[in-house]
Design a protein around this motif. Structure first.
Motif, PDB file in Angstrom:
ATOM      1  N   TRP A 104      -8.860   0.356  -3.115  1.00  0.00           N
ATOM      2  CA  TRP A 104      -7.925   1.146  -2.305  1.00  0.00           C
ATOM      3  C   TRP A 104      -7.610   2.504  -2.905  1.00  0.00           C
ATOM      4  O   TRP A 104      -6.868   3.270  -2.340  1.00  0.00           O
ATOM      5  CB  TRP A 104      -6.628   0.374  -2.093  1.00  0.00           C
ATOM      6  CG  TRP A 104      -6.844  -1.047  -1.675  1.00  0.00           C
ATOM      7  CD1 TRP A 104      -6.367  -2.153  -2.286  1.00  0.00           C
ATOM      8  CD2 TRP A 104      -7.601  -1.520  -0.547  1.00  0.00           C
ATOM      9  NE1 TRP A 104      -6.769  -3.274  -1.639  1.00  0.00           N
ATOM     10  CE2 TRP A 104      -7.527  -2.922  -0.570  1.00  0.00           C
ATOM     11  CE3 TRP A 104      -8.345  -0.889   0.457  1.00  0.00           C
ATOM     12  CZ2 TRP A 104      -8.160  -3.717   0.375  1.00  0.00           C
ATOM     13  CZ3 TRP A 104      -8.973  -1.684   1.403  1.00  0.00           C
ATOM     14  CH2 TRP A 104      -8.878  -3.067   1.365  1.00  0.00           C
ATOM     15  N   TYR A 105      -8.177   2.770  -4.088  1.00  0.00           N
ATOM     16  CA  TYR A 105      -7.863   4.036  -4.728  1.00  0.00           C
ATOM     17  C   TYR A 105      -9.093   4.932  -4.820  1.00  0.00           C
ATOM     18  O   TYR A 105     -10.203   4.446  -4.988  1.00  0.00           O
ATOM     19  CB  TYR A 105      -7.306   3.803  -6.132  1.00  0.00           C
ATOM     20  CG  TYR A 105      -5.888   3.279  -6.088  1.00  0.00           C
ATOM     21  CD1 TYR A 105      -4.814   4.145  -6.234  1.00  0.00           C
ATOM     22  CD2 TYR A 105      -5.640   1.925  -5.889  1.00  0.00           C
ATOM     23  CE1 TYR A 105      -3.522   3.673  -6.176  1.00  0.00           C
ATOM     24  CE2 TYR A 105      -4.351   1.443  -5.823  1.00  0.00           C
ATOM     25  CZ  TYR A 105      -3.299   2.320  -5.972  1.00  0.00           C
ATOM     26  OH  TYR A 105      -2.018   1.863  -5.909  1.00  0.00           O
TER      27      TYR A 105
ATOM     28  N   ASN B  60      -5.668   8.236  -6.591  1.00  0.00           N
ATOM     29  CA  ASN B  60      -4.697   8.260  -5.505  1.00  0.00           C
ATOM     30  C   ASN B  60      -5.016   7.167  -4.494  1.00  0.00           C
ATOM     31  O   ASN B  60      -6.166   6.780  -4.324  1.00  0.00           O
ATOM     32  CB  ASN B  60      -4.728   9.602  -4.786  1.00  0.00           C
ATOM     33  CG  ASN B  60      -4.166  10.692  -5.658  1.00  0.00           C
ATOM     34  OD1 ASN B  60      -3.132  10.511  -6.299  1.00  0.00           O
ATOM     35  ND2 ASN B  60      -4.872  11.809  -5.725  1.00  0.00           N
ATOM     36  N   LEU B  61      -3.960   6.717  -3.850  1.00  0.00           N
ATOM     37  CA  LEU B  61      -4.135   5.722  -2.811  1.00  0.00           C
ATOM     38  C   LEU B  61      -4.969   6.350  -1.695  1.00  0.00           C
ATOM     39  O   LEU B  61      -4.646   7.422  -1.200  1.00  0.00           O
ATOM     40  CB  LEU B  61      -2.767   5.316  -2.282  1.00  0.00           C
ATOM     41  CG  LEU B  61      -2.655   3.966  -1.599  1.00  0.00           C
ATOM     42  CD1 LEU B  61      -3.040   2.844  -2.548  1.00  0.00           C
ATOM     43  CD2 LEU B  61      -1.246   3.759  -1.100  1.00  0.00           C
TER      44      LEU B  61
ATOM     45  N   PHE C  89       0.815  -1.214   0.000  1.00  0.00           N
ATOM     46  CA  PHE C  89       0.000   0.000   0.000  1.00  0.00           C
ATOM     47  C   PHE C  89       0.845   1.258   0.000  1.00  0.00           C
ATOM     48  O   PHE C  89       0.692   2.140   0.842  1.00  0.00           O
ATOM     49  CB  PHE C  89      -0.939   0.027   1.220  1.00  0.00           C
ATOM     50  CG  PHE C  89      -2.074  -0.945   1.106  1.00  0.00           C
ATOM     51  CD1 PHE C  89      -2.875  -0.954  -0.012  1.00  0.00           C
ATOM     52  CD2 PHE C  89      -2.328  -1.852   2.115  1.00  0.00           C
ATOM     53  CE1 PHE C  89      -3.920  -1.850  -0.126  1.00  0.00           C
ATOM     54  CE2 PHE C  89      -3.364  -2.765   2.016  1.00  0.00           C
ATOM     55  CZ  PHE C  89      -4.172  -2.766   0.880  1.00  0.00           C
ATOM     56  N   VAL C  90       1.764   1.278  -0.918  1.00  0.00           N
ATOM     57  CA  VAL C  90       2.564   2.484  -1.088  1.00  0.00           C
ATOM     58  C   VAL C  90       2.200   3.077  -2.435  1.00  0.00           C
ATOM     59  O   VAL C  90       2.013   2.350  -3.416  1.00  0.00           O
ATOM     60  CB  VAL C  90       4.069   2.151  -1.037  1.00  0.00           C
ATOM     61  CG1 VAL C  90       4.899   3.390  -1.359  1.00  0.00           C
ATOM     62  CG2 VAL C  90       4.449   1.621   0.341  1.00  0.00           C
ATOM     63  N   GLU C  91       2.051   4.374  -2.471  1.00  0.00           N
ATOM     64  CA  GLU C  91       1.714   5.099  -3.693  1.00  0.00           C
ATOM     65  C   GLU C  91       2.670   4.693  -4.819  1.00  0.00           C
ATOM     66  O   GLU C  91       3.883   4.650  -4.624  1.00  0.00           O
ATOM     67  CB  GLU C  91       1.829   6.595  -3.371  1.00  0.00           C
ATOM     68  CG  GLU C  91       1.168   7.578  -4.300  1.00  0.00           C
ATOM     69  CD  GLU C  91      -0.337   7.441  -4.392  1.00  0.00           C
ATOM     70  OE1 GLU C  91      -0.774   6.844  -5.379  1.00  0.00           O
ATOM     71  OE2 GLU C  91      -1.060   7.936  -3.510  1.00  0.00           O
TER      72      GLU C  91
END
Lengths: 553, 239
Positions: free
Chosen positions: B102-103, B107-108, A419-421
């Motif tokens: 998750w987006y 963006n996350l 879960f890293v951009e």
């Protein structure tokens, strides 16, 4: 694993303890591998006398081991060129752990034993006679006059205790002879961080020399000497080992300082057995790690298991504990105070927690614990905490993922799992790679559109070495800062009173806090060295005891 | 994206039109058909230009007009946020484009993720040990979220919590806390942090300036950066 900063740090230790001449000799031996006297003189540009004295000090303190090669014929130019001197990196490093060794002894034994070990650590090697004299001196200083006979008995008693527990051993042979066949591969071998492979090879040489020098199994810890009475005739004082021998016949001048007496009668020298201390500290580290990671119950069980099997394991770095039956474990757990409250079920649950499932041996179930695994987890924790502090939470997660997987993983896959951009992931990975925390491979796929993927992984052997080197670097920095603070203090005291900004008391308090912080950090780092250095390498001990490992309790 | 029908499709003008009654110019029609043919995968403007062979300004103009007619919409492709992608309005972009649950807008969605993470930790902490199914079940029953999570989604969250060292994987032994879980099943439990306020133990190296020093490789005993001149040291030892 001897790294660049490892050498710098140990040389610094020697410099602090014995001065720069000894340090110079030591550094050359560490960097170039085993050398003979002439070569040391040539490389250090010191006088032969200075080199000899330095070597004597290093041998006396178990930091150098001499050895020679078997002679084929008369082709060599005399025996003097044949004696090689090898620095023992591990033993030098142990010098920073003396306080820990003493702590172990004072916890397990009485004050007399502690004093005895203190003497051995201070002087490197001592005869029984010297130990007795030292004890007498101490007693006199403490103004508690005791009858000499009793003093001698007490010392001997302590010595036997420490020998039985294997904390003290007979000194190795002063100059073991190695078979000639390996001669070519050894002289003046470069030992540097760049040549990891050669360093490993020379370690096997180190192992061979140490094995050849070690006293025979039973003799090593035996207090019985052929002629204990020889002690009374032996007169050497330890503080000036070089003085008397320096004038001796040139070619064997570097034998031990008690050499003159040895011609007449055998004199036994004793020293602290570092291996046993390291083994003890390794067990302690394992137990503490388990306590932190799991709970007190698991730690109690592990300690009981290790204590029960102590006499049966003789390798310093055993990978697995000796198998024990559940009943035996339970019996041992009951012996300790914190273990008394545990039920059989609780003990069994702790064993499962510790990750060991029973293996059926005969009718009884028996358990053994993977100590190597525990050490590995502790190593992971240490490195991960560096990554977290230095590169942040995202990097920490990514690093743990790669460390767990142990294989190459593609950038996007890493980003998704952690879960890293997506745009941040390559940056973080690149930073870790640049600092040698990660290994990277490029993969080019030729298709309709050519695309390039970056794959990453944690290469543990390489990384561990890198981390260890950084730790040595940090330790060197700490000890240099300590020296610098002391120097600064001296300068300050030399200033006229009206120019002093702070009061003397304030300054002293500050210096005290600074030193406490620096020195306690150094001690903690010392534990980390052990984790990556001393607990890791393969054992140096003889194998005859390994048979006992399979001994079924 | 070029692997679909190719130019042959473009030359043909579609006579049928279940498409909106709004009249479209020839170019707009061409582009619209192309975009629609990609369904939920969307298409990048550069690819449109390549496939239609239309000049830049025509494409830009037509896209604008299609947008005002609400026939197409712009979507963010998380693989390439810089590239403009368009999709026909009747489609929802695929998870490959949006990045999935998750987006949010390319963006996350860290806020959402962190909230869910905390929620999972709480569940595991309360239950002492929990299986993946147990966590999922509790989330569903709690109704804290208006989304229905799949097992895979919860698994992803739990895995990341393991990587965070917040929880750890253990195998059930069927004893004590594991009583209700079959032996050998993988479960999760909170990591023991020795009461250190939830922070993992700081190692020997990480607790001194050198351990986290970005300049350690430039630091030498007598260099410009040295332990004597080190600013981090001075700060650390400032009593």
């Amino acid at each position: 694993m001897v790294t660049e900063y490892g050498i710098k740090f140990t040389v610094n230790l020697i410099n602090n303890h014995f001065g720069n001449l000894v340090a110079k000799v030591c550094e050359n031996l560490l960097r170039r591998g085993p050398l003979n006297l002439q070569l040391i003189v040539r490389y250090t540009e010191l006088t032969p006398q200075q080199v000899k004295n330095s070597l004597l000090i290093l041998i006396q303190h178990n930091c150098v081991q001499a050895f020679s090669y078997e002679q084929d014929g008369g082709l060599e130019d005399g025996p003097k060129s044949n004696t090689q001197y090898m620095a023992l990196f591990n033993n030098i490093l142990h010098r920073m752990r003396f306080s820990k060794f003493l702590e172990i002894i004072s916890r397990e034994f009485d004050d007399k034993c502690k004093e005895l070990l203190e003497g051995l650590l201070q002087h490197g090697r001592l005869t029984l006679k010297q130990m007795v004299e030292r004890a007498k001196d101490m007693a006199e200083r403490a103004k508690s006059r005791k009858i000499e006979g009793i003093c001698e008995d007490l010392v001997q008693e302590s010595l036997v205790k420490l020998l039985t527990a294997r904390y003290v051993e007979r000194c190795p042979a002063s100059e073991p002879v190695l078979a000639a066949r390996d001669k070519e591969e050894t002289p003046a071998k470069k030992r540097g961080p760049k040549s990891a492979r050669t360093a490993e090879e020379s370690q096997t040489l180190e192992q061979r020399v140490l094995a050849a020098a070690a006293p025979m199994g039973a003799q090593r810890f035996s207090a019985i000497t052929n002629n204990e009475s020889s002690v009374s005739r032996e007169t050497s004082t330890d503080d000036s080992p070089g003085m008397r021998v320096g004038a001796k016949r040139k070619y064997d001048a570097l034998e031990l300082h008690i050499e003159p007496a040895a011609e007449e009668e055998e004199v036994v020298l004793w020293r602290a057995n570092f291996e046993e201390f390291i083994r003890c500290l390794r067990h302690k580290a394992c137990i503490e790690n388990v306590r932190e990671r799991l709970d007190d119950g698991a730690a109690t069980v592990l300690r009981a298991m290790l204590e029960a099997t102590r006499s049966f394991e003789n390798k310093v770095k055993t990978e697995k504990s000796v198998p024990l039956s559940l009943n035996n474990i339970f019996e041992e757990v009951m012996k300790s105070e914190e273990g008394r409250g545990m039920t059989l079920d609780r003990v069994r649950a702790s064993l499962v927690q510790l990750g060991c499932s029973p293996s059926a041996r005969g009718t009884d179930e028996s358990y053994k614990i993977d100590l190597k695994k525990i050490i590995e987890l502790a190593q992971n924790d240490e490195v991960e905490s560096i990554v977290l502090k230095r590169y942040g939470r995202d990097a920490y997660r990514m690093f743990r993922l790669l460390s767990k997987n142990g294989c190459l993983v593609e950038t996007d896959k890493i980003a998704n799992t952690t879960f890293v951009e997506k745009k941040d992931a390559p940056k973080i990975l690149y930073k870790l790679w640049k600092d040698e925390y990660l290994h990277m491979e490029k993969l080019v796929v030729a298709g309709a559109r050519q695309s390039q993927f970056l794959l990453w992984k944690v290469n543990k052997p390489c990384l561990w070495k890198h981390v260890l080197d950084e730790m040595f670097h940090a330790a060197l920095n700490l000890s240099q800062r300590v020296a610098y603070e002391r120097e600064k203090e001296k300068e300050f005291l030399n200033l006229p009173v009206d120019k002093q900004i702070m009061s003397q008391e304030e300054r002293l308090n500050r210096l005290k806090s600074v030193r406490i912080v620096l020195e306690s950090s150094l001690l903690k780092l010392g534990d980390a060295f052990m984790l990556f250095h001393d607990f890791e390498e393969s054992s140096l001990l003889k194998l005859d005891d390994a048979i006992m490992l399979s001994h079924d309790l | 994206m070029s692997r679909l029908q190719g130019p042959s499709l473009l030359k043909r003008k579609r006579p049928d039109s279940n498409s909106p009654s709004v009249s479209l110019t020839e170019h707009e029609r061409l582009l619209y058909d192309l975009i629609q043919s990609k369904q939920d995968m969307a298409i990048w403007t550069r690819d449109m230009k390549r496939e239609t062979n239309l000049p830049d300004n025509v494409v830009t103009k037509s896209l604008k007009s299609l947008q005002t007619k609400k026939l197409i919409k712009e979507v963010v492709n998380i693989q390439n946020k810089g590239r403009k992608h368009y999709i026909a309005t009747e489609f929802e972009p695929s998870t490959e484009i949006t990045g999935g649950t998750w987006y949010a807008e390319g963006n996350l969605d860290t806020e959402f993720i962190n909230f869910l993470k905390k929620h999972c930790v709480k569940i595991i902490y309360e239950q002492k040990v929990a299986t993946l199914e147990g966590v999922l079940d509790t989330i569903r029953r709690s109704r804290a979220f208006n989304i229905e999570f799949t097992t895979q989604q919860v698994e992803e969250i739990v895995n990341v919590l393991v990587l965070d060292n917040e929880i750890m994987e253990v195998k059930s032994n069927g004893i004590g806390e594991f009583g209700s879980i079959p032996v050998g099943r993988v479960c999760y439990t909170c990591t023991n942090k020795g009461g250190n306020k939830g922070e993992p133990k700081i190692g020997a190296m990480a607790s001194i300036p050198c351990g986290v020093c970005p300049r350690i490789s430039l630091c030498t005993p007598d260099g410009i950066i040295s332990p004597k001149t080190c600013v981090y040291f001075s700060k650390w030892l400032d009593f």
